[in-house]
Design an enzyme around this catalytic site. Structure first.
Site, PDB file in Angstrom:
ATOM      1  N   ALA B 124     -49.712  59.348  19.450  1.00  0.00           N
ATOM      2  CA  ALA B 124     -48.720  60.411  18.480  1.00  0.00           C
ATOM      3  C   ALA B 124     -47.725  61.016  19.164  1.00  0.00           C
ATOM      4  O   ALA B 124     -48.010  62.203  19.691  1.00  0.00           O
ATOM      5  CB  ALA B 124     -49.708  61.529  17.370  1.00  0.00           C
ATOM      6  N   LEU B 125     -46.462  60.538  19.342  1.00  0.00           N
ATOM      7  CA  LEU B 125     -45.461  61.262  20.138  1.00  0.00           C
ATOM      8  C   LEU B 125     -44.368  61.460  18.850  1.00  0.00           C
ATOM      9  O   LEU B 125     -43.864  62.589  18.836  1.00  0.00           O
ATOM     10  CB  LEU B 125     -44.703  60.304  20.930  1.00  0.00           C
ATOM     11  CG  LEU B 125     -43.514  60.920  21.662  1.00  0.00           C
ATOM     12  CD1 LEU B 125     -43.782  61.987  22.507  1.00  0.00           C
ATOM     13  CD2 LEU B 125     -42.965  59.693  22.637  1.00  0.00           C
ATOM     14  N   PRO B 128     -41.232  64.125  12.529  1.00  0.00           N
ATOM     15  CA  PRO B 128     -40.189  63.919  11.439  1.00  0.00           C
ATOM     16  C   PRO B 128     -38.690  63.960  12.121  1.00  0.00           C
ATOM     17  O   PRO B 128     -37.904  63.118  11.738  1.00  0.00           O
ATOM     18  CB  PRO B 128     -40.456  64.954  10.453  1.00  0.00           C
ATOM     19  CG  PRO B 128     -42.017  65.292  10.620  1.00  0.00           C
ATOM     20  CD  PRO B 128     -42.451  65.225  11.936  1.00  0.00           C
ATOM     21  N   ARG B 268     -40.455  18.511   3.393  1.00  0.00           N
ATOM     22  CA  ARG B 268     -39.522  18.592   2.062  1.00  0.00           C
ATOM     23  C   ARG B 268     -38.454  17.788   2.230  1.00  0.00           C
ATOM     24  O   ARG B 268     -37.925  17.540   3.136  1.00  0.00           O
ATOM     25  CB  ARG B 268     -38.999  20.312   2.211  1.00  0.00           C
ATOM     26  CG  ARG B 268     -37.736  20.350   1.388  1.00  0.00           C
ATOM     27  CD  ARG B 268     -38.009  20.529   0.001  1.00  0.00           C
ATOM     28  NE  ARG B 268     -36.868  20.847  -1.091  1.00  0.00           N
ATOM     29  CZ  ARG B 268     -36.891  21.215  -2.117  1.00  0.00           C
ATOM     30  NH1 ARG B 268     -38.046  21.043  -2.900  1.00  0.00           N
ATOM     31  NH2 ARG B 268     -35.687  21.225  -2.879  1.00  0.00           N
ATOM     32  N   GLU B 363     -41.958  51.954  19.101  1.00  0.00           N
ATOM     33  CA  GLU B 363     -41.941  51.952  20.501  1.00  0.00           C
ATOM     34  C   GLU B 363     -40.394  51.689  21.078  1.00  0.00           C
ATOM     35  O   GLU B 363     -40.387  50.988  22.121  1.00  0.00           O
ATOM     36  CB  GLU B 363     -42.848  50.675  21.182  1.00  0.00           C
ATOM     37  CG  GLU B 363     -44.277  50.989  20.395  1.00  0.00           C
ATOM     38  CD  GLU B 363     -45.385  50.816  21.124  1.00  0.00           C
ATOM     39  OE1 GLU B 363     -45.378  50.430  22.302  1.00  0.00           O
ATOM     40  OE2 GLU B 363     -46.447  50.581  20.644  1.00  0.00           O
ATOM     41  N   SER B 366     -34.099  49.130  18.962  1.00  0.00           N
ATOM     42  CA  SER B 366     -33.166  48.284  20.030  1.00  0.00           C
ATOM     43  C   SER B 366     -32.062  49.222  20.886  1.00  0.00           C
ATOM     44  O   SER B 366     -31.785  48.936  21.649  1.00  0.00           O
ATOM     45  CB  SER B 366     -32.438  47.242  18.984  1.00  0.00           C
ATOM     46  OG  SER B 366     -33.386  46.312  18.366  1.00  0.00           O
TER      47      SER B 366
END
Lengths: 382, 380
Positions: B124-125, B128, B268, B363, B366
């Site tokens: 937990a880093l 809000p 297909r 994490e 980009s």
């Protein structure tokens, strides 16, 4: 998993890098402007063993393997893509003769290719009406006793005017379907009926010469035949797999040059009170450029590793060539953009990189051909 | 230079491939639809040592290298992306830092049960108002006697709803900014700790995430991981490894999307032939396979460097950036190849695409990866 170059690979790369910096780079602008074949540079590369990196030592090669060869091309291309393509094609021709040649052909041609005495080897496959689809070629070789008579024309032949030996593909049995009935021959300059036609005026890679070749009743002894009759297309396609690694390596080198130039400029040039490298718009371009470069490099080296292990490389080589050439295009474009107006002038190196990169998506199989090769394999895999 | 997997690495890959085919793929759609945590599958992953792959066997893990971890993450995520991230958090974000920074006593308590899958960990880093900018966290921890008392909140915490212990980053000295951050192992039965309902996410719905609340939450001092002020270093170093996990997850999701599209294209028909015979479709497939391959090599390189013990921030960021954006492109093309069917829940193409989207965000977005890479490029 090991991604570390061996000592030999690192040594070849270091040799190429030093030569690129000290000898090739200082001559780049002049060679690009004049468009003259860099005779002295090529002879120097011959002395260093970089014209036949992956050819057995008994034939004058460096016997350092396909990975070393790719690393060498990357280093040379970081200085000048023109030199890299001359070297790439020469290595490819030398490897082809080493693999398919008779003992006599090897003895005659390989030491001369390796030393630079020949200046270059050339690969005469494309024709005015047969580029991506070599099986449609129309140059003919007709058997007459123990000799062959060659008629036809080739186009887009890199180093075709200076090469000491040219591999030429011709149809030997018109009755057989398109892909079969093709045979390879080794031609040398000065043979009666063999002439060099038009020099192409290219937008990039200008000191590598690109010419058309004409064969007007060229008589060849059967000893000039490379491989067996009808084996030509197989030889060409196998050589091209290796050649694609060479172009992927070249594109990787171009990317590194573009990134170096853009980075230097971005750290130096200021706008709004700080170097433009500190603006995210520019920094993020550099991040993407570096990421694509690294991915291309890894794909290229992986294909070279497979080649060294004698595993099938068609898929890996096509993927590397497709990825690296498309990435190179994006990278040189971003490098020009980072330079702004200066990038559109010949005062900075990126304009040349931009021109040079464009052909990487075209020769040795266009991007479209690579996608065809890749898709064919994907659909075949279980 | 060999680009080759060892026999052991291939075995890990094959084992995970089998496991994913049997235990994950048949259930993945249901878990996604019901937002259901795959409790049994996670337990079995633990039994296989996959919840703590790099943790030594005597501490409950599998004692394997990071290449094996990357391979396992790709295979598991190919079966179920949500399960993939549950596993990634356990490995990279919980077991890794405890193993690296924990005391012997902490390892006993917080490693063995977690690496073996008996219990679940989380990291937990994010808060809000501070995600990418971790130095701005507001959660505080105040030393009081033998305890630290935590106040504040965290959100988007993967494994949060199910976790038994959470590695929480809190400010112990605000004046020092990021150098005033400290890491704590907070058991979820601690007093003053509560959590929200699970977030309703677009994708990776087999995994749960939620907000955490600390109101005078007291934990023993021996639960501090590392020294006071080490938190930022621990958090960032941990993320370098985490990025390899998420990049591998992206590989797995992309492969699932690609393989499905390939199979569909062969089957297909349109205009009298399988659509795989049209260049428009073939070229999409060729690009998908090529980009997947490029991403995998970047991931393997980063994992190889981590195994060697050399700094790999730039390389991990490149792997994470390229693999996650590749994943979004590939799964989007997967939908395109499926046409209208791709837009329905009848096929898995839409799930792969939804699953892909988070890999570009968590994490390190980009944008954060590009910052990391650019810093590396400009420093050279």
């Amino acid at each position: 998993m090991n991604l570390e170059p061996t000592e030999v690979q690192a040594a070849v790369a270091a040799t190429a890098r030093a030569y690129a910096r000290n000898r090739i780079a200082p001559a780049v602008a002049e060679n690009d402007r004049s468009g003259k074949f860099p005779v002295q540079l090529i002879r120097g590369l011959g002395e260093l063993g970089l014209l036949a990196v992956n050819v057995p030592a008994e034939h004058g090669g460096s016997e350092a393997g396909a990975v070393a060869s790719a690393l060498s091309v990357m280093e040379l291309a970081a200085a000048d893509a023109s030199v890299a393509v001359i070297v790439g094609v020469t290595n490819m021709v030398a490897e082809t003769i080493a693999r398919y040649g008779s003992p006599g052909q090897k003895e005659r041609h390989l030491p001369r290719l390796a030393s630079g005495e020949y200046l270059a080897g050339a690969f005469g496959l494309s024709e005015p009406g047969a580029g991506s689809d070599p099986s449609a070629l129309s140059t003919r070789a007709v058997r007459r006793g123990d000799r062959w008579v060659l008629d036809g024309a080739k186009q887009w032949i890199t180093s075709g005017d200076v090469a000491g030996v040219v591999v030429v593909w011709a149809r030997t049995d018109p009755a057989l379907g398109e892909g079969r009935g093709i045979t390879a021959f080794l031609l040398q300059p000065g043979m009666p009926g063999f002439s060099v036609g038009r020099h192409e005026e290219k937008m990039g890679q200008r000191c590598s010469s690109t010419v058309s070749l004409a064969f007007d009743g060229v008589e060849l002894p059967d000893e000039a035949r490379l491989g067996s009759i009808g084996q030509g297309l197989a030889i060409a396609l196998s050589a091209l797999d290796g050649g694609r690694i060479g172009i992927a390596a070249q594109a990787t080198g171009t990317m590194r040059a573009a990134i170096d130039a853009a980075r230097t400029y971005a750290l130096d040039r200021k706008t709004f009170g700080k170097p433009i490298a500190e603006h995210q718009a520019i920094a993020f371009m550099l991040a993407d450029m570096a990421t694509w470069h690294d991915a291309a490099r890894l794909m290229t080296l992986r294909a070279a590793v497979l080649k060294e292990r004698d595993e099938p490389i068609g898929q890996a080589a096509s993927m590397a060539k497709l990825f690296a050439s498309e990435a190179s295009q994006r990278v040189v474009d971003a490098a020009v953009q980072i330079h702004g107006g200066y990038g559109y002038t010949e005062e900075y190196p990126v304009a040349k990189l931009y021109r040079d990169a464009r052909v990487q998506r075209i020769y040795e199989g266009t991007s479209e051909i690579q996608r065809m090769v890749i898709a064919r394999q994907l659909l075949r895999d279980p | 230079m060999d680009f080759q997997l060892t026999e052991e690495q291939r075995q890990v890959r094959d084992m995970c491939r089998d496991f994913a085919a049997k235990e994950l793929a048949p259930n993945a759609r249901r878990w996604d639809l019901n937002h259901e945590f795959p409790r049994d599958a996670v337990k079995k992953l633990g039994e296989l040592g996959l919840m703590g792959i790099a943790v030594p066997a005597d501490l409950g893990g599998a004692g394997m290298d990071n290449i094996s971890y990357a391979l396992a993450m790709e295979e598991i995520s190919r079966g179920c992306a949500g399960t993939g991230v549950i596993m990634s958090v356990s490995n990279s974000l919980f077991c890794d830092p405890v193993m690296k920074y924990g005391t012997d006593e902490q390892k006993k308590t917080f490693l063995a049960p977690y690496a073996s899958g008996e219990k679940l960990g989380a990291y937990a880093l994010t808060e809000p108002q501070s995600g990418s900018d971790a130095a701005e966290i507001k959660t505080v921890a105040v030393a009081r006697g033998d305890e630290y008392v935590l106040d504040g909140s965290k959100n988007f915490i993967t494994n949060g709803p199910q976790a038994d212990t959470i590695l929480v980053f809190a400010m112990t000295d605000k004046a020092k900014r990021h150098k005033g951050i400290t890491a704590f192992l907070v058991p979820t039965d601690a007093k003053g700790f509560t959590r929200s309902k699970p977030d309703d996410k677009v994708g990776i719905r087999a995994s749960g995430s939620c907000s955490l609340y600390f109101e005078g939450c007291a934990i023993p001092k021996r639960n501090r991981l590392g020294a006071e002020g080490d938190g930022f270093k621990i958090a960032m170093g941990t993320l370098d490894g985490g990025r390899i996990g998420i990049a591998s997850q992206a590989l797995g999701i992309a492969r699932a999307g690609y393989e499905l599209a390939l199979a569909y294209a062969k089957e297909r028909k349109a205009f009298g032939q399988p659509i795989s015979q049209f260049q428009a479709i073939q070229f999409m497939l060729a690009d998908m396979a090529t980009e997947l391959d490029a991403a995998r090599l970047l991931v393997w390189r980063a994992a190889w460097m981590k195994d060697k013990g050399v700094r790999h921030s730039t390389e991990s960021a490149m792997a994470k950036l390229y693999a996650s954006e590749m994943c979004e492109r590939v799964t989007s093309r997967g939908i395109q190849i499926h046409g209208g069917y791709g837009y329905t829940k009848e096929y898995d193409a839409e799930r792969h695409w939804r699953d892909s989207r988070i890999t570009e965000i968590y994490e390190g977005t980009s944008e954060i990866q590009r910052l990391v890479i650019a810093a590396g490029v400009l420093k050279d």
